[in-house]
Scaffold this motif. Sequence first.
Motif, PDB file in Angstrom:
ATOM      1  N   VAL A  85       0.858  -1.186   0.000  1.00  0.00           N
ATOM      2  CA  VAL A  85       0.000   0.000   0.000  1.00  0.00           C
ATOM      3  C   VAL A  85       0.893   1.235   0.000  1.00  0.00           C
ATOM      4  CG1 VAL A  85      -1.716   1.259   1.374  1.00  0.00           C
ATOM      5  CG2 VAL A  85      -1.857  -1.222   1.170  1.00  0.00           C
ATOM      6  N   GLU A  86       0.439   2.280  -0.675  1.00  0.00           N
ATOM      7  CA  GLU A  86       1.180   3.541  -0.771  1.00  0.00           C
ATOM      8  C   GLU A  86       1.587   4.025   0.632  1.00  0.00           C
ATOM      9  OE1 GLU A  86      -0.531   7.854  -1.411  1.00  0.00           O
ATOM     10  OE2 GLU A  86      -0.538   6.721  -3.306  1.00  0.00           O
ATOM     11  N   LEU A  87       2.816   4.511   0.735  1.00  0.00           N
ATOM     12  CA  LEU A  87       3.381   4.912   2.026  1.00  0.00           C
ATOM     13  C   LEU A  87       2.529   5.978   2.724  1.00  0.00           C
ATOM     14  CD1 LEU A  87       5.634   4.691   4.131  1.00  0.00           C
ATOM     15  CD2 LEU A  87       6.902   6.414   2.813  1.00  0.00           C
ATOM     16  N   ALA A  88       2.057   6.965   2.003  1.00  0.00           N
ATOM     17  CA  ALA A  88       1.248   8.017   2.625  1.00  0.00           C
ATOM     18  C   ALA A  88       0.001   7.437   3.290  1.00  0.00           C
ATOM     19  CB  ALA A  88       0.860   9.069   1.592  1.00  0.00           C
ATOM     20  N   GLN A  89      -0.610   6.444   2.651  1.00  0.00           N
ATOM     21  CA  GLN A  89      -1.798   5.807   3.230  1.00  0.00           C
ATOM     22  C   GLN A  89      -1.423   5.003   4.467  1.00  0.00           C
ATOM     23  OE1 GLN A  89      -4.217   3.593   0.475  1.00  0.00           O
ATOM     24  NE2 GLN A  89      -5.407   2.653   2.110  1.00  0.00           N
ATOM     25  N   ARG A  90      -0.273   4.326   4.431  1.00  0.00           N
ATOM     26  CA  ARG A  90       0.170   3.562   5.605  1.00  0.00           C
ATOM     27  C   ARG A  90       0.469   4.489   6.775  1.00  0.00           C
ATOM     28  NH1 ARG A  90       5.082   0.626   3.994  1.00  0.00           N
ATOM     29  NH2 ARG A  90       5.041   1.824   2.078  1.00  0.00           N
ATOM     30  N   VAL A  91       1.046   5.650   6.485  1.00  0.00           N
ATOM     31  CA  VAL A  91       1.336   6.621   7.546  1.00  0.00           C
ATOM     32  C   VAL A  91       0.031   7.129   8.161  1.00  0.00           C
ATOM     33  CG1 VAL A  91       2.278   8.929   7.992  1.00  0.00           C
ATOM     34  CG2 VAL A  91       3.607   7.279   6.654  1.00  0.00           C
ATOM     35  N   ARG A  92      -0.952   7.462   7.316  1.00  0.00           N
ATOM     36  CA  ARG A  92      -2.262   7.890   7.829  1.00  0.00           C
ATOM     37  C   ARG A  92      -2.898   6.784   8.675  1.00  0.00           C
ATOM     38  NH1 ARG A  92      -2.626   9.995   2.696  1.00  0.00           N
ATOM     39  NH2 ARG A  92      -3.909   8.273   1.943  1.00  0.00           N
ATOM     40  N   SER A  93      -2.763   5.540   8.216  1.00  0.00           N
ATOM     41  CA  SER A  93      -3.320   4.403   8.958  1.00  0.00           C
ATOM     42  C   SER A  93      -2.647   4.254  10.318  1.00  0.00           C
ATOM     43  CB  SER A  93      -3.161   3.112   8.156  1.00  0.00           C
ATOM     44  OG  SER A  93      -3.955   3.160   6.996  1.00  0.00           O
ATOM     45  N   LEU A  94      -1.350   4.476  10.372  1.00  0.00           N
ATOM     46  CA  LEU A  94      -0.630   4.418  11.647  1.00  0.00           C
ATOM     47  C   LEU A  94      -1.149   5.506  12.587  1.00  0.00           C
ATOM     48  CD1 LEU A  94       1.614   3.217  13.428  1.00  0.00           C
ATOM     49  CD2 LEU A  94       3.197   4.835  12.331  1.00  0.00           C
ATOM     50  N   VAL A 133       0.120  12.223  12.782  1.00  0.00           N
ATOM     51  CA  VAL A 133       1.182  12.094  11.784  1.00  0.00           C
ATOM     52  C   VAL A 133       0.621  12.193  10.367  1.00  0.00           C
ATOM     53  CG1 VAL A 133       1.136   9.567  11.567  1.00  0.00           C
ATOM     54  CG2 VAL A 133       3.285  10.788  11.264  1.00  0.00           C
ATOM     55  N   GLY A 134       1.415  12.763   9.505  1.00  0.00           N
ATOM     56  CA  GLY A 134       1.078  12.873   8.095  1.00  0.00           C
ATOM     57  C   GLY A 134       2.363  12.824   7.293  1.00  0.00           C
ATOM     58  N   LEU A 135       2.232  12.827   5.997  1.00  0.00           N
ATOM     59  CA  LEU A 135       3.395  12.702   5.124  1.00  0.00           C
ATOM     60  C   LEU A 135       3.201  13.613   3.922  1.00  0.00           C
ATOM     61  CD1 LEU A 135       5.986  10.910   4.896  1.00  0.00           C
ATOM     62  CD2 LEU A 135       4.642   9.368   3.492  1.00  0.00           C
ATOM     63  N   SER A 136       4.137  14.532   3.729  1.00  0.00           N
ATOM     64  CA  SER A 136       4.083  15.396   2.552  1.00  0.00           C
ATOM     65  C   SER A 136       4.638  14.632   1.348  1.00  0.00           C
ATOM     66  CB  SER A 136       4.911  16.665   2.787  1.00  0.00           C
ATOM     67  OG  SER A 136       6.294  16.354   2.795  1.00  0.00           O
ATOM     68  N   GLU A 137       4.411  15.151   0.150  1.00  0.00           N
ATOM     69  CA  GLU A 137       4.935  14.479  -1.051  1.00  0.00           C
ATOM     70  C   GLU A 137       6.452  14.413  -1.024  1.00  0.00           C
ATOM     71  OE1 GLU A 137       3.532  15.111  -4.964  1.00  0.00           O
ATOM     72  OE2 GLU A 137       1.535  15.643  -4.265  1.00  0.00           O
ATOM     73  N   ALA A 140       7.468  11.688   1.301  1.00  0.00           N
ATOM     74  CA  ALA A 140       7.178  10.382   0.718  1.00  0.00           C
ATOM     75  C   ALA A 140       8.235   9.974  -0.292  1.00  0.00           C
ATOM     76  CB  ALA A 140       5.800  10.385   0.059  1.00  0.00           C
ATOM     77  N   GLN A 141       8.856  10.965  -0.952  1.00  0.00           N
ATOM     78  CA  GLN A 141       9.883  10.687  -1.954  1.00  0.00           C
ATOM     79  C   GLN A 141      11.269  10.511  -1.337  1.00  0.00           C
ATOM     80  OE1 GLN A 141       8.822  10.061  -4.980  1.00  0.00           O
ATOM     81  NE2 GLN A 141       6.780  10.606  -4.299  1.00  0.00           N
ATOM     82  N   SER A 142      11.395  10.808  -0.059  1.00  0.00           N
ATOM     83  CA  SER A 142      12.675  10.706   0.635  1.00  0.00           C
ATOM     84  C   SER A 142      13.193   9.267   0.604  1.00  0.00           C
ATOM     85  CB  SER A 142      12.498  11.158   2.086  1.00  0.00           C
ATOM     86  OG  SER A 142      13.581  10.757   2.870  1.00  0.00           O
ATOM     87  N   GLU A 143      14.500   9.135   0.495  1.00  0.00           N
ATOM     88  CA  GLU A 143      15.116   7.804   0.471  1.00  0.00           C
ATOM     89  C   GLU A 143      14.936   7.065   1.789  1.00  0.00           C
ATOM     90  OE1 GLU A 143      19.184   7.922  -0.838  1.00  0.00           O
ATOM     91  OE2 GLU A 143      18.686   9.178  -2.558  1.00  0.00           O
ATOM     92  N   ASP A 148      12.002   5.134   7.961  1.00  0.00           N
ATOM     93  CA  ASP A 148      11.428   5.954   9.031  1.00  0.00           C
ATOM     94  C   ASP A 148      10.069   5.412   9.457  1.00  0.00           C
ATOM     95  OD1 ASP A 148      13.662   7.590   8.829  1.00  0.00           O
ATOM     96  OD2 ASP A 148      12.619   9.171   7.713  1.00  0.00           O
ATOM     97  N   TYR A 149       9.251   5.033   8.476  1.00  0.00           N
ATOM     98  CA  TYR A 149       7.937   4.465   8.773  1.00  0.00           C
ATOM     99  C   TYR A 149       8.093   3.167   9.570  1.00  0.00           C
ATOM    100  CZ  TYR A 149       3.580   1.912   8.113  1.00  0.00           C
ATOM    101  OH  TYR A 149       2.442   1.177   8.332  1.00  0.00           O
ATOM    102  N   ALA A 150       8.986   2.297   9.132  1.00  0.00           N
ATOM    103  CA  ALA A 150       9.209   1.026   9.834  1.00  0.00           C
ATOM    104  C   ALA A 150       9.658   1.278  11.271  1.00  0.00           C
ATOM    105  CB  ALA A 150      10.239   0.184   9.085  1.00  0.00           C
ATOM    106  N   GLU A 151      10.476   2.302  11.474  1.00  0.00           N
ATOM    107  CA  GLU A 151      10.945   2.635  12.818  1.00  0.00           C
ATOM    108  C   GLU A 151       9.781   3.122  13.687  1.00  0.00           C
ATOM    109  OE1 GLU A 151      14.071   5.837  14.473  1.00  0.00           O
ATOM    110  OE2 GLU A 151      14.827   4.570  12.842  1.00  0.00           O
ATOM    111  N   LEU A 152       8.880   3.908  13.115  1.00  0.00           N
ATOM    112  CA  LEU A 152       7.715   4.375  13.863  1.00  0.00           C
ATOM    113  C   LEU A 152       6.800   3.211  14.247  1.00  0.00           C
ATOM    114  CD1 LEU A 152       6.674   7.639  11.976  1.00  0.00           C
ATOM    115  CD2 LEU A 152       7.729   7.451  14.240  1.00  0.00           C
TER     116      LEU A 152
END
Length: 181
Positions: A85-94, A133-137, A140-143, A148-152
Motif C-alpha cells: 500500500v502507498e506509504l502516505a496511506q500507511r502513515v495515515r493508517s498508523l 502524523v502525516g506525510l508530505s509528497e 514520501a519521496q525521501s530515500e 522511518d515508517y518502519a521505525e515508527l
Amino acid sequence: MSQDNIFEALQVGLTQAKSVQTPGEVHGILTGMLCIDNEISGARAVEDVQSDTLDSALDALREMTLEGLFDPDLGFKPLLPDDEVELAQRVRSLGRWCDGFLYGLSNSGQFELDRLSPEIREVVSDLTELSRVGLSEDEAQSETAEADYAELVEYVRVGVQMIFLELQPKREGPTSRESLH
C-alpha cells in the motif's frame, strides 16, 4: 485466521456496515481497551455496528491481539496495511491506529495517566503526537521514508507492549497465554 485475513474481513465487515472506521483504527481501539480490561469483548471496539462477518473478525482479532500482548517474546503487532500500500496511506493508517488506541485506553474512564511510570507517560505522549502524523509528497519521496515508517511502527509496537505490561499486573484475569484458551 491470519493477520492479513483479519484485516480483509474487518474491511469487508466495516464497509458492509457503512462504518467510517478503518481496520487499523478498530484494532487500536480494541488494543487500548484490552490494556485496561483483558476480558472485554472484541465487539466493543465498534460502536452501533453489527454483522456476522464483522463479529467473527473482531473475535479473531481480539484473540490474536491478546496472544501478542501476553507473548513473552513480545509478539504484538499493530494491524496496519501491507507494505504494498502507498506509504502516505500507511502513515495515515498508523496515525489512525494510534488515535484509536488512545481512545480505547481512555474509553472506560479507568485510565489514569498520572499513575503511570514516567517512561510510559512519555510513550503515551509520543502516541498522541503520532496520532496526528502525516506525510508530505517530499517526505514520501525521501530515500529514508520507508525506513522511518518502519521505525515508527516498531516504536508503536514496543510502546504499546510496555503500556500493556505496566497496566496488566494491576488487574485480575488471565496472566499467561495458556489461560486465554
